[in-house]
Design a protein around this motif. Structure first.
Motif, PDB file in Angstrom:
ATOM      1  N   ASP A 172       0.816  -1.219   0.000  1.00  0.00           N
ATOM      2  CA  ASP A 172       0.000   0.000   0.000  1.00  0.00           C
ATOM      3  C   ASP A 172       0.847   1.265   0.000  1.00  0.00           C
ATOM      4  O   ASP A 172       0.372   2.337   0.365  1.00  0.00           O
ATOM      5  N   SER A 173       2.120   1.148  -0.419  1.00  0.00           N
ATOM      6  CA  SER A 173       2.967   2.341  -0.529  1.00  0.00           C
ATOM      7  C   SER A 173       3.940   2.178  -1.684  1.00  0.00           C
ATOM      8  O   SER A 173       4.296   1.058  -2.065  1.00  0.00           O
ATOM      9  N   VAL A 174       4.378   3.297  -2.215  1.00  0.00           N
ATOM     10  CA  VAL A 174       5.365   3.305  -3.298  1.00  0.00           C
ATOM     11  C   VAL A 174       6.656   2.656  -2.821  1.00  0.00           C
ATOM     12  O   VAL A 174       7.299   1.900  -3.560  1.00  0.00           O
ATOM     13  N   GLU A 175       7.026   2.926  -1.566  1.00  0.00           N
ATOM     14  CA  GLU A 175       8.262   2.369  -1.020  1.00  0.00           C
ATOM     15  C   GLU A 175       8.223   0.841  -1.005  1.00  0.00           C
ATOM     16  O   GLU A 175       9.209   0.178  -1.355  1.00  0.00           O
ATOM     17  N   GLN A 176       7.092   0.271  -0.610  1.00  0.00           N
ATOM     18  CA  GLN A 176       6.956  -1.184  -0.598  1.00  0.00           C
ATOM     19  C   GLN A 176       7.076  -1.754  -2.011  1.00  0.00           C
ATOM     20  O   GLN A 176       7.708  -2.797  -2.220  1.00  0.00           O
ATOM     21  N   ILE A 177       6.468  -1.095  -2.973  1.00  0.00           N
ATOM     22  CA  ILE A 177       6.521  -1.560  -4.356  1.00  0.00           C
ATOM     23  C   ILE A 177       7.959  -1.554  -4.871  1.00  0.00           C
ATOM     24  O   ILE A 177       8.421  -2.526  -5.485  1.00  0.00           O
ATOM     25  N   ILE A 178       8.679  -0.495  -4.610  1.00  0.00           N
ATOM     26  CA  ILE A 178      10.068  -0.396  -5.077  1.00  0.00           C
ATOM     27  C   ILE A 178      10.928  -1.474  -4.424  1.00  0.00           C
ATOM     28  O   ILE A 178      11.712  -2.159  -5.093  1.00  0.00           O
ATOM     29  N   THR A 179      10.767  -1.644  -3.116  1.00  0.00           N
ATOM     30  CA  THR A 179      11.551  -2.643  -2.380  1.00  0.00           C
ATOM     31  C   THR A 179      11.276  -4.051  -2.878  1.00  0.00           C
ATOM     32  O   THR A 179      12.203  -4.834  -3.150  1.00  0.00           O
ATOM     33  N   ASN A 180      10.001  -4.398  -3.000  1.00  0.00           N
ATOM     34  CA  ASN A 180       9.645  -5.752  -3.428  1.00  0.00           C
ATOM     35  C   ASN A 180       9.987  -6.001  -4.887  1.00  0.00           C
ATOM     36  O   ASN A 180      10.401  -7.103  -5.258  1.00  0.00           O
ATOM     37  N   SER A 181       9.822  -4.985  -5.713  1.00  0.00           N
ATOM     38  CA  SER A 181      10.141  -5.133  -7.136  1.00  0.00           C
ATOM     39  C   SER A 181      11.620  -5.432  -7.346  1.00  0.00           C
ATOM     40  O   SER A 181      11.992  -6.227  -8.220  1.00  0.00           O
ATOM     41  N   LYS A 182      12.430  -4.799  -6.540  1.00  0.00           N
ATOM     42  CA  LYS A 182      13.882  -4.995  -6.676  1.00  0.00           C
ATOM     43  C   LYS A 182      14.258  -6.464  -6.537  1.00  0.00           C
ATOM     44  O   LYS A 182      15.177  -6.951  -7.202  1.00  0.00           O
ATOM     45  N   LEU A 183      13.519  -7.196  -5.692  1.00  0.00           N
ATOM     46  CA  LEU A 183      13.802  -8.615  -5.489  1.00  0.00           C
ATOM     47  C   LEU A 183      13.505  -9.426  -6.743  1.00  0.00           C
ATOM     48  O   LEU A 183      14.107 -10.472  -6.971  1.00  0.00           O
ATOM     49  N   GLY A 184      12.546  -8.954  -7.536  1.00  0.00           N
ATOM     50  CA  GLY A 184      12.213  -9.636  -8.777  1.00  0.00           C
ATOM     51  C   GLY A 184      13.066  -9.191  -9.950  1.00  0.00           C
ATOM     52  O   GLY A 184      13.127  -9.871 -10.974  1.00  0.00           O
ATOM     53  N   ILE A 185      13.709  -8.052  -9.796  1.00  0.00           N
ATOM     54  CA  ILE A 185      14.581  -7.527 -10.855  1.00  0.00           C
ATOM     55  C   ILE A 185      16.015  -8.020 -10.662  1.00  0.00           C
ATOM     56  O   ILE A 185      16.696  -8.425 -11.607  1.00  0.00           O
ATOM     57  N   GLU A 186      16.467  -7.977  -9.412  1.00  0.00           N
ATOM     58  CA  GLU A 186      17.845  -8.377  -9.084  1.00  0.00           C
ATOM     59  C   GLU A 186      17.825  -9.652  -8.236  1.00  0.00           C
ATOM     60  O   GLU A 186      18.497  -9.742  -7.211  1.00  0.00           O
ATOM     61  N   TYR A 187      17.065 -10.639  -8.664  1.00  0.00           N
ATOM     62  CA  TYR A 187      16.862 -11.828  -7.845  1.00  0.00           C
ATOM     63  C   TYR A 187      18.160 -12.595  -7.606  1.00  0.00           C
ATOM     64  O   TYR A 187      18.971 -12.773  -8.511  1.00  0.00           O
ATOM     65  N   ARG A 188      18.354 -13.039  -6.370  1.00  0.00           N
ATOM     66  CA  ARG A 188      19.466 -13.923  -6.029  1.00  0.00           C
ATOM     67  C   ARG A 188      19.008 -14.895  -4.948  1.00  0.00           C
ATOM     68  O   ARG A 188      18.210 -14.546  -4.073  1.00  0.00           O
TER      69      ARG A 188
END
Length: 336
Positions: A222-238
């Motif tokens: 429910d926040s832009v910050e959460q979206i950015i944080t979670n998206s990063k895991l799908g973009i830079e997955y390790r």
């Protein structure tokens, strides 16, 4: 953003999707900003439901501004009979401001009786099949918190996707997910953070994404910050290293099985107690060394665990069959 196939639907979806429960807390303007951020970060899968109050409508406003073709939509209904499901499909189409929905799911099937009703001559599946034939929905799925029900749905041939909880604490469906992949089913993971109970959120999401049998994890945001944080895991997955795996599995062991996932299905409480928040405060008090802060927050609440009259209505609604009344007594003992 890394993408995976949603089973035999052929839809390519981002491995991090958008769980639509928390958006109902926002106003229209904030919701539109959230949907814009999803697009910017490469999240193309949105999951919502008729039962999430204003969630469908708010997402619909975002889709209207960003573009319907930018996202793959999934929604769901608690309707079990033909007429109710037919009505709900149309409401969803109107709310989401679209003439088609990629995935429509029967929501939170809890009992054999409900499952049989859905598949009956006058059941919800008939309405879904009609809508699919008309093109207003493309695929049909099933969600549940009951492993036996979701296994039955997976083997039935009626559904293209299954949705079930999965996280470092709740791993009971791992064999089912293997079987689902063999059957060509899309696997949607709800509660990847155990309903917010897990503190090491990044490690939990990475743990979930390591399972190649799943198609997508849908944390609520429910926040832009959460979206950015979670998206990063799908973009830079390790993958997790040994130390990280030990940390998250240790937390999972500490949580055990009797804990609130904060799904909110227990609400409303006749005594106006925010039940999930009671357990959240107790968690801060007992597990995370925030005793003074948690107790101060708890005591400042107008309605709290000590006010429970043990009517038991909440327990009839809980998809995890938690002994909520007993758990609230424990909260009152620790924090009261």
């Amino acid at each position: 953003m890394i993408k995976r196939l949603l089973g035999r639907t052929g839809l390519e979806i981002s491995i991090i999707g958008f769980g639509g429960i928390p958006i109902q807390r926002l106003d229209k303007e904030s919701a539109v900003i959230l949907i814009e951020e999803l697009y910017k970060q490469g999240i193309n899968f949105i999951d919502t439901a008729r039962g999430y109050t204003t969630s469908e409508e708010l997402i619909g406003h975002g889709l209207k501004k960003i573009g319907r073709d930018k996202f793959i939509l999934a929604t769901k209904s608690m309707s079990r009979d033909y007429e109710s499901m037919k009505r709900d499909i149309q409401i969803s189409l109107n709310n989401l401001k679209t003439d088609y929905i990629e995935l429509y799911q029967v929501h939170n099937v809890r009992t054999e009786e409900e499952y049989s009703k859905i598949l009956s001559e006058d059941g919800a599946l008939k309405a879904l099949l009609e809508a699919k034939e008309k093109g207003s929905i493309k695929h049909i799925g099933i969600t549940s918190h009951d492993l036996n029900i979701i296994e039955k749905g997976a083997e039935s041939g009626h559904f293209s996707t299954i949705q079930f909880p999965y996280n470092p604490v709740e791993r009971q469906a791992e064999e089912l997910f293997k079987r689902a992949k063999e059957l060509g089913l899309g696997v949607i993971v709800m509660k990847p953070l155990a309903g917010g109970a897990i503190i090491n959120k990044e490690l939990s999401l990475r743990f979930v994404l390591e399972n190649n049998n799943i198609s997508v994890a849908i944390p609520g945001m429910d926040s832009v910050e959460q979206i950015i944080t979670n998206s990063k895991l799908g973009i830079e997955y390790r993958s997790l290293n040994d130390e990280e795996r030990a940390i998250i599995l240790s937390e999972a062991k500490e949580l055990g099985s009797e804990f609130c996932r904060r799904c909110g299905y227990c609400a409303p409480c006749p005594q106006r107690i925010d039940i999930p928040v009671q357990f959240l405060m107790e968690g801060y008090y007992t597990r995370y060394n925030l005793k003074d802060w948690a107790k101060e927050r708890y005591l400042s609440m107008e309605n709290k665990a000590v006010d429970c009259i043990e009517c038991g209505i909440c327990e009839t609604r809980c998809p995890y069959d938690l002994p909520i009344r007993r758990m609230l007594k424990k909260v009152a003992y620790n924090l009261g």
